[in-house]
Design a protein around this motif. Structure first.
Motif, PDB file in Angstrom:
ATOM      1  N   SER A  54       0.835  -1.203   0.000  1.00 14.04           N
ATOM      2  CA  SER A  54       0.000   0.000   0.000  1.00 14.04           C
ATOM      3  C   SER A  54       0.873   1.258   0.000  1.00 14.04           C
ATOM      4  N   SER A  55       1.953   1.224   0.764  1.00 15.44           N
ATOM      5  CA  SER A  55       2.861   2.389   0.802  1.00 15.44           C
ATOM      6  C   SER A  55       3.478   2.648  -0.564  1.00 15.44           C
ATOM      7  N   LEU A  56       3.786   1.578  -1.287  1.00 12.44           N
ATOM      8  CA  LEU A  56       4.407   1.746  -2.600  1.00 12.44           C
ATOM      9  C   LEU A  56       3.418   2.379  -3.582  1.00 12.44           C
ATOM     10  N   ILE A  57       2.163   1.962  -3.528  1.00 15.60           N
ATOM     11  CA  ILE A  57       1.149   2.581  -4.390  1.00 15.60           C
ATOM     12  C   ILE A  57       1.015   4.062  -4.042  1.00 15.60           C
ATOM     13  N   ASN A  58       0.995   4.378  -2.760  1.00  7.68           N
ATOM     14  CA  ASN A  58       0.920   5.790  -2.358  1.00  7.68           C
ATOM     15  C   ASN A  58       2.119   6.586  -2.867  1.00  7.68           C
ATOM     16  N   ALA A  59       3.308   5.980  -2.806  1.00  8.53           N
ATOM     17  CA  ALA A  59       4.510   6.678  -3.288  1.00  8.53           C
ATOM     18  C   ALA A  59       4.420   6.900  -4.796  1.00  8.53           C
ATOM     19  N   LEU A  60       3.915   5.915  -5.527  1.00  7.76           N
ATOM     20  CA  LEU A  60       3.791   6.057  -6.985  1.00  7.76           C
ATOM     21  C   LEU A  60       2.862   7.201  -7.352  1.00  7.76           C
ATOM     22  N   VAL A  61       1.695   7.240  -6.700  1.00  9.90           N
ATOM     23  CA  VAL A  61       0.694   8.252  -7.066  1.00  9.90           C
ATOM     24  C   VAL A  61       0.941   9.587  -6.356  1.00  9.90           C
ATOM     25  N   GLY A  62       1.916   9.606  -5.439  1.00  9.16           N
ATOM     26  CA  GLY A  62       2.220  10.851  -4.737  1.00  9.16           C
ATOM     27  C   GLY A  62       1.103  11.308  -3.819  1.00  9.16           C
ATOM     28  N   GLN A  63       0.367  10.346  -3.264  1.00  9.93           N
ATOM     29  CA  GLN A  63      -0.690  10.666  -2.286  1.00  9.93           C
ATOM     30  C   GLN A  63      -0.430   9.840  -1.034  1.00  9.93           C
ATOM     31  N   HIS A  64      -0.628  10.461   0.116  1.00  7.43           N
ATOM     32  CA  HIS A  64      -0.283   9.749   1.353  1.00  7.43           C
ATOM     33  C   HIS A  64      -1.258   8.644   1.710  1.00  7.43           C
ATOM     34  N   ASN A  65      -2.519   8.863   1.399  1.00  9.55           N
ATOM     35  CA  ASN A  65      -3.536   7.948   1.930  1.00  9.55           C
ATOM     36  C   ASN A  65      -4.464   7.356   0.895  1.00  9.55           C
ATOM     37  N   LEU A  66      -4.026   7.263  -0.354  1.00  8.77           N
ATOM     38  CA  LEU A  66      -4.911   6.655  -1.351  1.00  8.77           C
ATOM     39  C   LEU A  66      -5.120   5.183  -0.969  1.00  8.77           C
ATOM     40  N   ALA A  67      -4.028   4.452  -0.824  1.00 10.12           N
ATOM     41  CA  ALA A  67      -4.106   3.086  -0.299  1.00 10.12           C
ATOM     42  C   ALA A  67      -3.811   3.175   1.194  1.00 10.12           C
ATOM     43  N   ARG A  68      -4.560   2.418   1.993  1.00  7.72           N
ATOM     44  CA  ARG A  68      -4.339   2.541   3.428  1.00  7.72           C
ATOM     45  C   ARG A  68      -3.187   1.653   3.889  1.00  7.72           C
ATOM     46  N   ALA A  69      -2.159   2.305   4.428  1.00  9.35           N
ATOM     47  CA  ALA A  69      -0.983   1.581   4.908  1.00  9.35           C
ATOM     48  C   ALA A  69      -0.993   1.600   6.430  1.00  9.35           C
ATOM     49  N   SER A  70      -0.334   0.636   7.032  1.00  6.03           N
ATOM     50  CA  SER A  70      -0.296   0.594   8.488  1.00  6.03           C
ATOM     51  C   SER A  70       0.812  -0.322   8.963  1.00  6.03           C
ATOM     52  N   ASN A  71       1.256  -0.022  10.157  1.00  2.00           N
ATOM     53  CA  ASN A  71       2.309  -0.845  10.751  1.00  2.00           C
ATOM     54  C   ASN A  71       1.776  -2.204  11.201  1.00  2.00           C
TER      55      ASN A  71
END
Ligand code: GTP
Ligand code: MG
Length: 218
Positions: A54-71
């Motif tokens: 999810s973090s990688l998708i957010n990095a690609l699209v340049g949005q912090h919370n498009l995909a929900r990432a979590s520890n």
């Protein structure tokens, strides 16, 4: 970071352009009965729980919370589809595999969904199999890659969390992963090392996706 397939400046630029578009959530489904129609090309992100999909998708699209990432491992529990206004492509965030702490029936259900999806989706251009740069290829990764081999789905290893290892260690990890991939006929040989945190490798991954989309002719 990616030694084997250098991209031209134009290709890097095309990748950046694709990801300045307003990517948005299209659909989430916990089962195979509610997938969106396979009316556009699709790129999926698979990998062990907590590897950083999810973090990688957010990095690609340049949005912090498009995909929900979590520890917390097991965060993504559905197949989540993201798309762009011209409807040319889906990016698909998947539940992680190999999450030992989840209740057994849940693990079984997720596995069935992700296996069914990966083996049966006709418009899948490529699956990125994410590998934690600290841990390398694990048995559960091998199982998924064997499934992709038998389904003849094109896939490629992407290292995540490259910022968590030293620059000196990275080439060793890459060599190990490359060696593991040589046993897999459907695996694309290039490996991209990424850091969603620091941005390393993101332009290359964007260019890879833009190239795949252009080649697909949609
Ligand atoms: P599931 O949905 O549970 O399968 O996990 P996931 O693969 O989607 O992982 P997610 O993106 O939620 O990230 C898991 C944790 O790793 C989060 O705490 C992220 O902040 C962290 N993380 C992800 N990518 C990176 C990275 O490149 N560098 C660092 N340092 N941490 C990262
Ligand atoms: Mg996730």
């Amino acid at each position: 970071m990616n030694l084997e397939s250098a991209f031209s400046n134009d290709e890097i630029e095309a990748g950046r352009r694709l990801f300045t578009l307003p990517w948005a959530f299209a659909r989430g489904t916990p089962d195979l009965d509610h997938l969106p129609p396979a009316d556009r090309s699709e790129i999926a992100f698979a990998g062990r729980s907590n590897v950083g999909k999810s973090s990688l998708i957010n990095a690609l699209v340049g949005q912090h919370n498009l995909a929900r990432a979590s520890n917390t491992p097991g965060r993504t529990q559905e197949l989540n589809f993201f798309t762009v206004p011209d409807a040319s492509l889906y990016l698909v965030d998947m539940p992680g595999y190999g999450y030992a702490e989840a209740p057994k029936p849940i693990v079984k259900a997720w596995n069935e969904v992700l296996r069914g999806y990966l083996a049966g989706r006709a418009n899948l251009l490529r699956v990125f199999v994410l590998i934690d740069a600290r841990h390398g290829v694990k048995d559960v990764d091998e199982e998924i890659m064997a499934l992709l081999d038998s389904a003849a789905v094109s896939y490629q290893a992407v290292l995540t969390k490259a910022d968590k290892i030293t620059d000196k260690a990275l080439p060793h990890v890459e060599r190990g992963v490359r060696e593991a991939m040589t046993k897999h006929p459907a695996a694309f040989p290039d490996i991209i090392a990424t850091s969603s945190e620091k941005g390393g490798g993101i332009d290359q991954l964007r260019a890879t996706i833009a190239r795949l989309a252009a080649e697909s002719g949609r």
